[in-house]
Design a protein around this motif. Structure first.
Motif, short mmCIF file in Angstrom:
data_model
loop_
_atom_site.label_atom_id
_atom_site.label_comp_id
_atom_site.label_asym_id
_atom_site.label_seq_id
_atom_site.Cartn_x
_atom_site.Cartn_y
_atom_site.Cartn_z
N SER A 23 0.93 5.16 0.04
CA SER A 23 0.11 6.32 0.33
C SER A 23 1.00 7.55 0.45
CB SER A 23 -0.66 6.11 1.64
OG SER A 23 -1.46 7.22 1.94
N ASN A 24 0.87 8.48 -0.47
CA ASN A 24 1.70 9.68 -0.49
C ASN A 24 3.19 9.32 -0.42
OD1 ASN A 24 -0.55 11.42 -0.59
ND2 ASN A 24 -0.80 11.24 1.63
N LEU A 61 -1.23 -1.06 -4.32
CA LEU A 61 -2.30 -0.07 -4.28
C LEU A 61 -1.68 1.30 -4.03
CD1 LEU A 61 -5.27 0.89 -4.08
CD2 LEU A 61 -5.18 0.30 -1.65
N ASN A 104 0.85 -1.19 0.00
CA ASN A 104 0.00 0.00 0.00
C ASN A 104 0.89 1.24 0.00
OD1 ASN A 104 -2.84 -1.03 0.32
ND2 ASN A 104 -1.86 -2.07 2.04
N THR A 137 -2.26 5.36 -3.51
CA THR A 137 -3.20 6.44 -3.18
C THR A 137 -2.39 7.71 -2.95
OG1 THR A 137 -4.65 4.85 -2.07
CG2 THR A 137 -5.05 7.18 -1.65
N GLU A 138 -2.65 8.73 -3.74
CA GLU A 138 -1.90 9.98 -3.64
C GLU A 138 -2.84 11.17 -3.43
OE1 GLU A 138 1.23 10.72 -3.53
OE2 GLU A 138 2.13 8.76 -3.92
N SER A 139 -2.28 12.25 -2.90
CA SER A 139 -3.06 13.48 -2.70
C SER A 139 -3.13 14.28 -3.98
CB SER A 139 -2.42 14.33 -1.59
OG SER A 139 -1.08 14.64 -1.92
N LYS A 184 -6.47 9.82 -8.44
CA LYS A 184 -5.51 9.74 -7.34
C LYS A 184 -5.32 8.33 -6.79
CE LYS A 184 -6.68 14.45 -5.89
NZ LYS A 184 -7.17 15.32 -4.79
N THR A 185 -5.96 7.34 -7.41
CA THR A 185 -5.89 5.98 -6.90
C THR A 185 -5.71 4.99 -8.05
OG1 THR A 185 -7.40 6.59 -5.12
CG2 THR A 185 -7.02 4.25 -5.45
N SER A 218 -1.47 9.15 5.23
CA SER A 218 -0.37 8.28 5.63
C SER A 218 0.15 8.71 6.99
CB SER A 218 0.76 8.31 4.59
OG SER A 218 1.24 9.63 4.42
N ASN A 255 -9.37 6.14 -9.84
CA ASN A 255 -9.68 7.55 -10.13
C ASN A 255 -8.34 8.26 -10.32
OD1 ASN A 255 -8.72 8.32 -7.47
ND2 ASN A 255 -10.68 7.57 -6.68
#
Length: 773
Positions: A8-9, A140, A6, A142-144, A180-181, A537, A178
């Motif tokens: 995240s940022n 996976l 995962n 996930t970003e801002s 950002k994901t 995160s 989407n």
């Protein structure tokens, strides 16, 4: 084997789950081995054997060492981390598995993805040791900010740079949820694993051994970057996109001592030809070669090139002090990058011939003097960013030979606004990589090891690409007064394609955005981030990681307060359960705790019957170690275990400072200690040390860099010959290789063996063996 990551940022949390079953009628040892990226740190480990859990935790290093010594004294089995792929660390643990019994391993590691060449890479090493019925990787992201340029690259070996091969396409599924994901999945069946192994050049029966790489970038604020906050902590990512590169003056300092003879000098020439083509028009560059003396080349008139000290002086300045004076000496001016000068430089490079010793102090002093001259006598009234690229393959042998004193003196000379970043490149197995790392860190640069392999020229070219376009100099981050506990906020230089990260604490949300000051092409400028956003995160753990990393770097380069820096790093490491050079990972067993000390390790594999211990050695091997499961093969199985058992939150450290991690085997209290005979059967030596086959010719002669020698499999030599360095980093005696089984588990490649070779009776290649053996 399931790998779930995962991201995240830019912060990746990766869990590797491996499940096996012993289908044999007798107990066997199952080995779980994972190669970690160089920026990763282990944050949790659990073994589940026959329904029992064994959970690891972090303990103060010296305290863990005592437990380790007691465990070894009791004859308990152990395993350890070893280095495998370049710039990486391998986590290895073995456990005894009863017949028809299952075992499960859960390893979690975390890393902050580093931005290089305009993108982030999540590198997942897959080396299960056998074809796996159920192998899957899921990443996976996930970003801002909006995700861009998402790719699953062709698989890599991890040990060569080269063109991506189409037949190594992972055929991964990329799902854009989407902006950002995104989710990336890789699930090769057994047949595909064998195909990929074949293309990678590994044994198909040992399964896939390569790197699965996910690459991406994010849309970013073009000026001041983005600030993410969570629970009073913040992290600031800074990578401006609308700045022109600074003009620069690059000084190439090239080792042409005698040890560069042969393939190394040819690779250096090839690399420099390509690097010269990457220089920007109207930049300045200087070409310096050094051995016993230092030569500054005049690219327009080779006869005007200047030796320092002047030609005719005694080459050996070991006894003539360390003072360097340039009074009355006129060096050639730096050359402007244009087609004629590049051609002349290539012609000059082609003429380089190795010879003599290694005068590192004088080479760097001359280089800094050239930087001063270029600033004082501007070619076109342009201020240029100086950069020194220093490449060597050995230790200093001429003039000043103390690496500590060299580092101190160069740091003293290289001060003030004229400070020049020094980027140190170690080449081959003989270079003192610790010294070069310290030298670079103290002079605002970094060090990188260039592995002595077929792609060495590509490695050098790849390195130069990272520093070819400086965007800002003297970058400083200014935050409101209420912000405390800041990580590093001053950076001498920022390069295009990279990213600066700063973290700190305010207690409440930031009210005023920070200001970033620096010097660009147009002079002094100030930038502000456009947006402050909430992070999903764990910013606090990222802050703690960065604090520990920087404290340890300061400790390595500091002249004083080393113990205070060590204590601060240790306190944070214990609070956040980080595995660092000042703390160790310990595995807990029912009714017992067995700990093993951790030291920086570079390789090793457990040879049954040989005792294991933590060790240090220089330089990772070029190839992967063998770590396949014992035969008959273990069955993998799915859906036999639930999700990994809960474990305490841990965090990460960069692999540059990851120690080796060792664990007591869960079934160790039932194991008996077998005593090996002093001499290993010659027939078994090539099995125990398979890399011997690569340097042993058909006549049974070892082909070594120092010459050709006999292995002496059927010989017994009792001569007492002292030697300076065993694989355990201590003095010892020279012994035939088969007569010193105590070090076999440490000799994990021919490169490591060469570092400890000694010669007996002028014809046999032995190894430096511990004196207590």
């Amino acid at each position: 084997m399931h790998v779930t990551s995962n991201v995240s940022n830019r912060f990746a949390h990766t869990t590797v789950t491996s499940r096996v079953k012993n289908i044999a009628t007798k107990s066997q040892e199952a080995t779980f081995s994972i190669v970690l990226p160089e920026t990763a740190f282990i944050s949790g480990f659990i073994m589940e054997v026959d329904g029992k859990n064994y959970t690891a935790y972090v303990k103060e290093k010296e305290e863990a060492k005592k437990d380790y010594d007691q465990a070894v004294a009791r004859g308990l089995g152990a395993a350890h981390v070893a280095v495998s792929a370049r710039d990486s660390n391998r986590f290895t643990v073995s456990v005894n598995v009863e017949p028809e019994t299952k075992a499960a391993f859960y390893l979690t590691y975390e890393e902050l993805l580093k931005r290089d060449d305009g993108h982030y890479e999540q590198v997942i090493n897959l080396h299960p040791g056998q074809p796996v019925k159920d192998l899957s990787v899921e990443v996976l992201i996930t970003e801002s900010r909006k995700i861009i340029d998402l790719k699953a690259l062709p698989l890599r070996s991890g040990n060569e740079i080269g063109d991506d091969k189409g037949d190594l396409d992972p055929r991964a599924d990329l799902a854009i949820i989407n902006d950002k994901t995104a989710v990336v999945k890789f699930s090769p069946n057994i047949e595909r694993q064998k195909q990929l192994a074949h293309v990678l050049g590994t044994n198909e029966d040992e399964g896939l051994a390569g790197q699965f790489v996910v690459q991406y970038d994010v849309e970013r604020d073009p000026n001041g970057g983005e600030v993410l906050i969570q629970d009073g902590y913040f992290v600031h990512f800074f990578a401006p996109t609308e700045l022109a590169p600074l003009p620069k003056h690059v000084v190439f300092v090239l080792d042409t001592s005698s040890s560069m003879w042969g393939q190394k000098i040819e690779q250096l020439k090839e690399a420099m030809n390509k690097i010269l083509e990457q220089l920007h028009n109207n930049d300045l560059f200087s070409l310096v070669e050094f051995n016993s003396n230092v030569k500054v080349w005049d690219l327009n008139n080779a006869e005007s090139s200047v030796w320092y000290p002047t030609s005719g002086d005694n080459f050996n300045f070991r006894d003539k002090g360390d003072e360097v004076s340039f009074e009355g000496l006129k060096f050639p001016s730096a050359s402007v990058v244009n087609p004629d000068n590049i051609k002349n430089a290539k012609d000059t490079i082609s003429q380089l011939v190795p010879g003599g010793g290694t005068d590192i102090l004088t080479a760097l002093r001359v280089s800094l003097h050239l930087v001063e001259l270029a600033k004082d006598h501007k070619v076109d009234e342009v201020n240029r960013q100086p950069i020194i690229v220093f490449l060597t393959d050995g230790d200093p042998t001429v003039r000043l030979t103390s690496t500590e004193e060299i580092s101190n003196k160069i740091s003293e000379y290289n001060v003030g606004l004229r400070r020049s970043p020094i980027f140190a490149l170690s080449f081959g197995s003989g270079a003192d990589r610790d010294f070069l790392q310290k030298l670079a860190l103290r002079n605002s640069g970094f060090s990188k090891h260039i592995y002595d392999a077929a792609d060495a020229a590509l490695q050098l070219e790849d390195f130069y690409r990272q520093i070819s376009s400086p965007l800002l100099a003297n970058v400083t981050f200014k935050y409101e007064p209420s912000v405390t506990s800041l990580t590093k906020t001053e950076f001498p230089i920022h390069f295009e394609g990279s990213e600066i990260v700063v973290s700190g604490w305010r207690g409440t949300d930031l009210i005023e955005p920070p200001v970033i000051h620096g010097w660009g092409v147009g002079g002094k400028l100030s930038l502000k981030p456009a947006v402050i956003e909430r992070s999903v995160s764990n910013v606090e753990r990222l802050w703690a990681y960065m604090q520990i990393k920087q404290l340890l770097e300061k400790k390595e380069t500091a002249d004083k307060d080393k113990e205070d820096l060590k204590k601060k790093a240790l306190d944070l490491a214990l609070k956040y359960s980080f595995v660092t050079p000042v703390s160790s990972l310990v595995v807990v067993k029912p009714n017992a705790t067995n700990a093993v000390d951790t030291e920086a390790a570079t390789g090793g594999s457990h040879v049954p019957g040989y005792p294991l211990r933590a060790f240090s050695a220089a330089g990772p091997p070029a190839g992967y170690n063998s770590y396949k499961f014992a035969q008959p093969i273990f069955d993998d199985f799915s859906q036999q275990y639930p999700s990994p058992p809960a474990y305490p939150a841990f965090s990460r450290i960069p692999a540059a400072v990851i120690p080796s991690l060792a664990f007591a085997s869960p079934n160790a209290e039932e194991e008996e200690v077998s005593v090996e005979e002093e001499t290993t059967q010659a027939a078994d030596l090539l099995t125990i040390l398979p890399w011997l086959k690569t340097i042993l010719n058909d006549n049974g002669i070892l082909d070594l860099p120092s010459g050709k020698y006999k292995l002496g499999l059927n010989e017994t030599i009792t001569d007492s010959v002292d030697c300076p360095k065993t694989p355990l980093n201590e003095a010892g005696h020279c012994s035939l290789l088969h007569s010193c089984p105590q070090v076999h588990s440490l000799l994990i490649s021919s490169d490591v063996f060469v570092q400890h070779v000694c010669i007996l009776k002028n014809e046999y290649a032995g190894v430096c063996c511990p004196n207590d053996s």
